[in-house]
Design an enzyme around this catalytic site. Structure first.
Site, mmCIF file in Angstrom:
data_model
loop_
_atom_site.group_PDB
_atom_site.id
_atom_site.type_symbol
_atom_site.label_atom_id
_atom_site.label_comp_id
_atom_site.label_asym_id
_atom_site.label_seq_id
_atom_site.Cartn_x
_atom_site.Cartn_y
_atom_site.Cartn_z
ATOM 1 N N ARG A 176 47.483 15.976 36.158
ATOM 2 C CA ARG A 176 46.678 16.895 35.363
ATOM 3 C C ARG A 176 46.886 16.725 33.855
ATOM 4 N NH1 ARG A 176 50.096 21.874 37.391
ATOM 5 N NH2 ARG A 176 51.476 22.221 35.621
ATOM 6 N N ARG A 180 44.198 10.298 26.552
ATOM 7 C CA ARG A 180 42.973 10.172 25.751
ATOM 8 C C ARG A 180 43.048 9.009 24.769
ATOM 9 N NH1 ARG A 180 43.435 15.985 24.241
ATOM 10 N NH2 ARG A 180 42.612 17.133 26.028
ATOM 11 N N ARG A 254 60.533 28.602 42.349
ATOM 12 C CA ARG A 254 61.221 28.023 41.188
ATOM 13 C C ARG A 254 61.144 29.039 40.075
ATOM 14 N NH1 ARG A 254 58.886 24.595 38.492
ATOM 15 N NH2 ARG A 254 60.535 24.470 36.999
ATOM 16 N N ARG A 285 62.086 23.104 26.620
ATOM 17 C CA ARG A 285 61.271 23.261 25.422
ATOM 18 C C ARG A 285 61.710 24.475 24.618
ATOM 19 N NH1 ARG A 285 55.376 24.901 28.077
ATOM 20 N NH2 ARG A 285 56.103 26.789 29.111
ATOM 21 N N GLU A 310 63.819 27.314 26.705
ATOM 22 C CA GLU A 310 63.413 27.495 28.105
ATOM 23 C C GLU A 310 64.222 26.552 28.998
ATOM 24 O OE1 GLU A 310 59.148 27.960 28.496
ATOM 25 O OE2 GLU A 310 59.239 26.938 30.421
ATOM 26 N N TYR A 358 50.063 28.811 43.095
ATOM 27 C CA TYR A 358 50.146 28.838 41.643
ATOM 28 C C TYR A 358 48.740 28.917 41.046
ATOM 29 C CZ TYR A 358 51.318 28.417 36.886
ATOM 30 O OH TYR A 358 51.434 28.724 35.559
ATOM 31 N N ASP A 360 46.591 29.842 37.430
ATOM 32 C CA ASP A 360 46.584 30.214 36.021
ATOM 33 C C ASP A 360 45.889 31.565 35.886
ATOM 34 O OD1 ASP A 360 47.991 28.189 34.797
ATOM 35 O OD2 ASP A 360 46.244 26.882 34.566
#
Ligand code: FAD
Ligand code: UDP
Length: 374
Positions: A176, A180, A254, A285, A310, A358, A360
């Site tokens: 995903r 580019r 998780r 991150r 994180e 999961y 969004d």
């Protein structure tokens, strides 16, 4: 005669959107949440005038105009565009993988030069496949962007995030991520993207305005055995295995943990999201929350900043269940629980925990908007 049409367990985006639509249809609704606040995982805490994403950075993005118009009818969204930066041993690279990344990695300046470099970088991995599809994340990444990008921007980050070797992870995880051949640092391909102006709590407040809500109430302690007395129907957005008393076994999750602190500087890292892609830092991150809502000079109008490191953590009882774990054992077990759920009378299982999938934010809202009859 029950007092409410619906008892809604959970005030996250599924529960809150459901409550909004049910109220619009003239239904009487009670929302409960076991946390001491509303909003589920999109809840923000205000620290030093900054909205801190307490349960992890949330960026709203969608291609669905109906969903976008709906959320904007509740609260206007800002122009935030997610453009994370990767830090590999002190050197910075733009994400997702695009012409900026290729320039920073190899000094190439045209798409043709970049493509030639990628082709050269992936020759060995493509040959090793001998015509078959990539069987794991490592093979997928090496045949997509080649050796240098895999080693500097993918391998160790992924190992930190998933706690497993890239050879032992499924290929789809990396599919995903856009690649580019243009100078475009926008992490998402979706048409619409942003953060609610004033923060996510405004969205939740708008959805739940005029709805009776009680926080600090655990469904299993207060209502499991007697919800029929107070409501005709139940909307349940807690964990599906918990609803059935874990009778078939426990599903795995998780989780992530955050070390959040105030820093006495107006601008710590110049970007909302910086990924640390090597093992020399234990966190995956750092999020600098003010950049979700403050742009340009306005960053400096707020003298301090709040950052969260994180960490990816193995789930144990009592932790926040964040991501379903896609193993065949969990998927089969979840399917069995979903079968049980489908025969529960007058109960709708919704949201991420209730479906063990999961989702969004936008798809969660879309599911509720697609319900025709309240
Ligand atoms: P939740 O928000 O989890 O709400 C469920 C609620 O039910 C909780 O408030 C919980 O306290 C309550 N509850 C559970 N059990 C009980 C009980 N027994 N009694 C009472 N209340 C109970 N999506 C995006 O689109 N963009 C992103 O950038 C993004 N980032 C994310 C980052 C992280 C770390 C995580 C974990 C998720 C992210 N998501 C993102 C996904 C997003 O969080 C979900 O789509 C959304 O929160 C789902 O809403 P929900 O209502 O299903 O669940
Ligand atoms: N990924 C990576 N390096 C990065 C960012 C992502 O290797 O700097 C990989 C990693 O395996 C991750 C996957 O790409 O699990 C998907 O990343 P995304 O940011 O979409 O995942 P999220 O953090 O939202 O779960």
């Amino acid at each position: 005669m029950p007092k409410y049409d619906y008892l809604i367990v959970g005030s996250g985006l599924f529960g809150a959107t459901f409550a909004y639509k049910a109220k619009q249809s003239g239904k009487k609704v009670l929302v409960i949440d076991k946390r001491n606040h509303l909003g589920g995982n999109v809840y923000c805490e205000n620290v030093e005038g900054i909205n801190v994403h307490k349960y992890g950075a949330h960026i709203f993005h969608t291609n669905n105009k109906q969903v976008w118009d709906f959320v904007n009818s509740i609260v206007e969204f800002n122009r935030y565009t997610n453009s994370p930066v990767a830090n590999y041993k002190g050197k910075l690279f733009n994400l997702p993988f695009n012409m900026n990344t290729f320039y920073q990695m190899w000094g190439v300046t045209t798409p043709a030069e970049a493509q030639a470099k990628i082709d050269e970088q992936k020759t060995e991995a493509v040959a090793a496949l001998n015509g078959r599809d990539p069987a794991n994340l490592e093979e997928q990444a090496l045949t997509l962007v080649g050796k240098d990008i895999f080693e500097k921007l993918i391998k160790e980050y992924t190992e930190k995030q998933w706690g497993r070797n890239c050879k032992d992870l499924p290929a789809f995880i990396i599919k995903r991520l856009p690649v580019r051949m243009t100078f475009d640092n926008n992490y998402f391909n979706d048409r619409f993207q942003g953060i609610p102006i004033g923060g996510y709590n405004k969205l939740i407040e708008g959805l739940l305005a005029g709805v009776e809500c009680h926080t600090g109430i655990d469904f299993f302690v207060e209502y499991k055995d007697r919800w029929h007395d107070i409501a005709d129907k139940l909307v349940y957005t807690g964990a599906i295995d918990e609803y059935f008393g874990y009778s078939l076994g426990k599903l795995d999750w998780r989780t992530v943990s955050f070390k959040t602190r105030v820093v006495d500087t107006p601008n710590f890292q110049g970007n909302a999201v910086v990924n640390y892609t090597s093992h020399d830092k234990p966190y995956t991150r750092i999020i600098e929350h003010k950049h979700f809502e403050m742009f340009g000079q306005s960053v400096y109008e707020c003298p301090k900043t709040v950052i969260s490191e994180e960490y990816s953590t193995e789930y144990k009882d009592g932790m926040e269940p964040y991501y379903p774990v896609n193993t065949s054992r969990n998927n089969q077990l979840a399917e069995k629980y979903r079968d049980l759920a489908s025969s529960e009378k007058n109960v709708l299982f919704g949201g991420r925990l209730g479906q063990y999938k999961y989702f969004d934010m936008a798809p969660i809202i879309e599911q509720v908007l697609n319900i025709k009859d309240f």
